[in-house]
Write a protein that holds these residues in place. Sequence first.
Motif, PDB file in Angstrom:
ATOM      1  N   LYS A 213      23.393  -5.047  56.183  1.00 55.45           N
ATOM      2  CA  LYS A 213      22.803  -5.714  57.338  1.00 55.45           C
ATOM      3  C   LYS A 213      21.855  -4.722  58.002  1.00 55.45           C
ATOM      4  O   LYS A 213      22.272  -3.612  58.370  1.00 55.45           O
ATOM      5  N   GLU A 214      20.581  -5.083  58.102  1.00 59.92           N
ATOM      6  CA  GLU A 214      19.556  -4.241  58.709  1.00 59.92           C
ATOM      7  C   GLU A 214      19.533  -2.845  58.085  1.00 59.92           C
ATOM      8  O   GLU A 214      19.383  -1.834  58.763  1.00 59.92           O
TER       9      GLU A 214
ATOM     10  N   ASP B 164      11.518  -9.487  55.736  1.00 57.79           N
ATOM     11  CA  ASP B 164      12.654 -10.320  56.159  1.00 57.79           C
ATOM     12  C   ASP B 164      13.853  -9.412  56.419  1.00 57.79           C
ATOM     13  O   ASP B 164      14.934  -9.590  55.873  1.00 57.79           O
ATOM     14  N   GLU B 165      13.618  -8.385  57.246  1.00 59.28           N
ATOM     15  CA  GLU B 165      14.603  -7.316  57.429  1.00 59.28           C
ATOM     16  C   GLU B 165      15.895  -7.784  58.080  1.00 59.28           C
ATOM     17  O   GLU B 165      16.918  -7.124  57.970  1.00 59.28           O
ATOM     18  N   GLY B 166      15.868  -8.920  58.756  1.00 57.80           N
ATOM     19  CA  GLY B 166      17.078  -9.409  59.413  1.00 57.80           C
ATOM     20  C   GLY B 166      18.044 -10.104  58.477  1.00 57.80           C
ATOM     21  O   GLY B 166      19.196 -10.353  58.835  1.00 57.80           O
ATOM     22  N   LYS B 167      17.608 -10.431  57.279  1.00 56.63           N
ATOM     23  CA  LYS B 167      18.464 -11.160  56.339  1.00 56.63           C
ATOM     24  C   LYS B 167      19.511 -10.222  55.736  1.00 56.63           C
ATOM     25  O   LYS B 167      19.209  -9.084  55.365  1.00 56.63           O
TER      26      LYS B 167
ATOM     27  N   ASP C 255      20.735 -17.121  55.759  1.00 52.45           N
ATOM     28  CA  ASP C 255      21.196 -15.848  56.325  1.00 52.45           C
ATOM     29  C   ASP C 255      21.362 -14.720  55.311  1.00 52.45           C
ATOM     30  O   ASP C 255      21.361 -13.550  55.690  1.00 52.45           O
TER      31      ASP C 255
END
Length: 201
Positions: free
Chosen positions: A162-163, A65-68, A99
């Motif tokens: 973030k990322e 879930d790397e975008g979280k 998010d």
Amino acid sequence: MKYYLARLLILLPLLLIGCGSEPKSEATMAVKETYKAGEKVELKSVTGAKVTLLRKNNGFVIEEDEGKLILIDIFGTFCPPCQEEAPALMDFQLQNSDDVMLIGLNFLEEVSDEYVIENFAAKYNAYYFISNSPKNKKLVETILQDIAYKQALQIPFKVLLKEGVYQKVSDIYEKNPENKFYIGKVGLDVIQKDIDLLIEK
């Protein structure tokens, strides 16, 4: 009366900013074990949930879930500002669960998971992801090294990723535009504003 006034003046900075760690000698500071690129950190919450962090871009992402966004809160169950903000952090996590993942790292104390549940989670309605693992020390050392934080750690202390990249966040004390951490009790309106800007990007 003078005695109580003197004690209040000593305690006041801790109440306004945060709870601190003991000063470290140079020998202690020199030996810091940190996570390397590609390593995985498997964390278990005090209630049994699990999450795996992946070391990436000199930061961390949630595996699969790397975008979280990740908000890491370094705290202690004994710390009054940490206790005061816990219910609001729970509300924050519920409102932003799509998010953001809030990860609490219990630090500066050695207590059981049961102790954390009884004396922090249940007492202050803090049922977000709280890790009470020996791995927390290495994780905290890695975070502090990543953001080049050289001072004695004061808790609560938060970083936002973030990322896999540490984000610049609002500095309510010194207005430093390059600031990458929240220290002490910071209003969640400030954190929410920073997160909303990141989500919009």
